[in-house]
Write an enzyme that holds these catalytic residues in place. Structure first.
Site, short mmCIF file in Angstrom:
data_model
loop_
_atom_site.label_atom_id
_atom_site.label_comp_id
_atom_site.label_asym_id
_atom_site.label_seq_id
_atom_site.Cartn_x
_atom_site.Cartn_y
_atom_site.Cartn_z
CG ASP A 456 2.56 -0.35 11.17
OD1 ASP A 456 1.70 0.02 11.99
OD2 ASP A 456 2.30 -1.07 10.18
CG ASP A 523 -4.00 -1.61 8.88
OD1 ASP A 523 -3.29 -0.69 8.43
OD2 ASP A 523 -3.63 -2.38 9.78
#
Length: 723
Positions: A456, A523
């Site tokens: 990430d 997301d």
């Protein structure tokens, strides 16, 4: 100097219906054509091409006709964006006069060595036209001469190609968190349409793929020229039209790295390698561009070959609440569903109870995991599943042990500016910081036999000041250091798979995909948003590289409530996964999820190898898309309704991409939920449910099927197979 067959002063690269023609002119090579294949040119045709490519010498302009060179500068009387910008530091001279030194021609590639002897530098341009896909890779290396006594500051190196007058519109992308890759269409006017990403990564609002095309070009129609910058740091894209044009063309298209002041300073013998810019042309609309990039990616030696495993990610199920008993129950439920890989997301490492601390301290937290991750990993392995783990290696919380002990490792001024998501950036270009992070990841991969890393990157880079380099801007060095780390991990652990995640879809580019196995598109798991996000992510990437997960009924990002079947169908068209608390679902819902898992495994060979097709529809609330097998003997389509629209009926929808001469059996696949209709089902539904609906591809492409008007946030699946 090697010579082309057709003409001693011209190179003609050809492949997959595409041609690139460059003339070996003095002092600089000229780009004469990029686009449709010109075929085998005879000597006479080549001479005619050279003559017809000469523009007029216009009033109040250069006395000789103005051509578009491979690296235009003011030395060519070029008033547009220069191909090369820089400055000799000692003299302040900003002007460069490159001349052709040498040409190398291969079967499908050519290189030009351009030199400015007074400035003491050489630029080597390389063009490689892939013979199987027609994708053109353009790259450049700047080298200082070994006897240079001064410093060259490189400001920009922009690789561009001309596009013809009939390219009158441009489509590129913008976006934000949970709404990535939103297309925007504008006319090509005079001047420069410039898009820059100054966020230290390709970014959530990345232009992504800049496409210039004919009037109203769509998915299945129009001629399109496209460019993509294969770089994971700062970027710039442009399409530019000057009143005098670009040689015999009107506009130029291209891009490159956006360099911050002082990032690239070259002394004697030093080099700067610019990111590759990928160009693609299609006469079959945006689907043709997607076809070329998808096939090009699938032909890479590093492209995933094994079936893409069904994933369960723990994030939206438990967030930071890493209770072993809960996670074991979730793992058992996943095994029962048919999941093949479980990924433990954020919250497992030292002090990480929320997003305010812990980043950088990559040690398993003994308070939460007194026996380490072993009990959890063993349960995952007992179900025959892979184990994946979340990292954010490029970031630190200032309260972490790492940041407290090594404040000079932070990529920021000594007094850092504003935090984003409570975090700052770790300077991976610092050798000690790089080694520490590499060693921690390496040790954990070895200890737990990690199969998969979710990598990430949750903040942008502002004031990326390298404290180890007198405060010099560090985005370029950070990107290179990231690439070195990914390369080193893959070399040491060849079976390790890595996902590129960056606040969702904030780092999706062909540079990062040289080193990773899939991307996290967003997301946002809301299927209404995901339909659009996945559609446009697929303009560059094939489905098997795009993570598509089933989220909760109430989306955690939008709070929109949608049906399970809509979420399942949406997540089917990618590298599918689950991101919800399975224990909160009743037996009926679990049965549907289990059926969906079976359907995904049944169809993934098709979904992850076929051609993506998308219909051009007048109704913006409807979508029709699918995947057609390479041999066109099978296909899977989704008919999607996002919202309400004025027409009562949807009418006939053509099924794109099929073989006109093949007869297909059409099945309505309803094992993961029957579509909820706004009307009585059309008559053909009965035949499709019984497996007796048979039609030739030509009829399906020309007449189509009268699609039902679905209720909003509904979708249905059609499976076609040749008979």
């Amino acid at each position: 100097m090697p010579l082309s067959v057709a003409h001693p002063g011209l190179v003609h690269l050809r492949g997959a219906g595409v041609s690139l023609v460059i003339q070996f002119s003095e002092p600089m090579p000229r780009v004469l054509h990029w686009g449709a294949d010109l075929g085998d040119l005879t000597t006479q045709e080549t001479e005619s091409l050279l003559v017809s490519s000469a523009p007029s010498a216009t009033h109040n302009s250069t006395d000789e006709p103005r051509y578009f060179s491979v690296l235009p500068t003011e030395a060519d009387a070029w008033s547009g964006t220069p191909g090369f910008e820089g400055r000799i530091r000692q003299t302040g001279a900003p002007y460069f006069r490159f001349e052709l030194d040498d040409v190398t021609v291969g079967e499908h590639s050519t290189s030009f060595d351009l030199s400015d002897r007074a400035a003491g530098c050489t630029v080597k341009l390389h063009y490689a036209l892939d013979p199987d896909t027609g994708v053109l890779a353009a790259s450049a290396v700047v080298r200082r001469h070994a006897d240079a006594t001064d410093v060259l500051d490189v400001h920009h190196l922009t690789l561009m190609l001309p596009v013809p007058d009939r390219a009158v519109e441009v489509v590129d992308f913008t976006g934000k968190w949970s709404r990535e890759r939103s297309p925007q269409r504008t006319p090509i006017g005079f001047g420069t349409h410039l898009r820059e990403s100054r966020r230290g990564r390709s970014s959530l609002d990345s232009p992504y793929l800049m496409m210039a095309g004919t009037q109203r070009f769509g998915f299945r129609s129009g001629e399109v020229w496209a460019a993509h910058v294969g770089w994971s740091g700062n970027q710039r894209y442009l399409v530019e039209q000057l009143p005098e044009g670009a040689g015999a063309h009107r506009s130029t298209l291209g891009g490159g790295e956006l360099l911050l002041p002082g990032e690239i300073s070259l002394s004697a013998g030093e080099t700067y390698t610019a990111p590759t810019v990928y160009f693609s042309w299609s006469e079959r609309g945006m689907d043709g561009i997607a076809d070329r990039f998808h096939e090009w990616l699938r032909r890479r030696p590093t492209h995933p070959r094994a079936p893409r495993p069904l994933v369960l990610n723990t994030w939206e199920a438990v967030y930071f609440d890493h209770d072993l008993a809960t996670l074991l129950r979730l793992t058992d439920a996943a095994g029962d569903i048919g999941v093949e890989r479980v990924v433990l997301d954020d919250g497992w490492f030292l002090g990480r109870r929320d997003d305010g601390t812990g980043l950088g301290d990559w040690f398993v937290d003994a308070e939460v995991w007194p026996e380490g991750l072993t009990p959890f990993v063993e349960r995952i392995r007992s179900h025959g599943m892979d184990f994946g783990l979340w990292f954010e290696p490029e970031m630190v919380n200032l309260t972490s042990r790492l940041a407290i002990e090594h404040p000079d490792w932070v990529l920021a001024p000594p007094a850092p500016g504003p935090s984003i998501r409570n975090q700052h950036v770790l300077n991976l270009a610092h050798p000690d910081a790089w080694q520490f992070i590499f060693d921690r990841i390496d040790a954990l991969v070895a200890e737990y036999r990690i199969d998969y890393i979710k990598w990430d990157h949750n903040r942008e880079l502002h004031e990326a000041s390298r404290q180890d380099a007198e405060g010099r801007a560090g985005v370029h060095a950070q990107t290179q250091a990231l690439y070195r780390m990914l390369d080193a991990l893959r070399a040491k652990h060849p079976a390790l798979e890595i996902e590129s995640c960056a606040s969702g879809g904030g780092r999706i580019d062909l540079g990062i995909l040289e080193r990773t196995d899939r991307v996290w598109a967003s997301d946002c798991n809301d299927p209404e948003e995901r339909q659009q996000i996945q559609r446009w992510t697929g303009q560059l990437l094939p489905p098997e590289l795009v993570g598509t997960h089933v989220g909760a009924a109430e989306s955690h990002t939008t709070k929109r409530v949608t049906s399970l079947s809509f979420r399942l169908i949406t997540a089917l068209f990618g590298h599918a996964g689950i991101e919800l608390d399975l224990s909160a679902h009743d037996a009926r819902e679990l049965s549907e999820i289990r059926a969906w898992a079976r359907l995904y495994k049944e169809q993934r060979a098709l979904l992850h190898s076929g051609r993506v097709v998308r219909a051009d529809l007048a109704d913006e609330e409807s979508m029709f898309h699918g995947v057609v097998a390479e041999d066109r003997r099978e296909a899977l389509f989704a008919w999607v309704r996002l919202g309400t629209s004025v027409p009562i009926q949807s009418g006939r929808i053509a099924l794109p991409g099929l073989d006109p001469e093949t007869t297909y059996r059409i099945e309505l696949r309803e094992e993961i939920g029957a579509p909820v209709l706004h009307e009585v089902a059309p008559a053909w539904f009965t035949a499709a449910r019984e497996g007796s609906l048979v039609m030739r591809g030509a009829l399906l492409a020309r007449l189509g099927l009268p699609m039902p008007t679905l209720q909003p946030q509904q979708a249905m699946l059609l499976r076609l197979s040749a008979i």
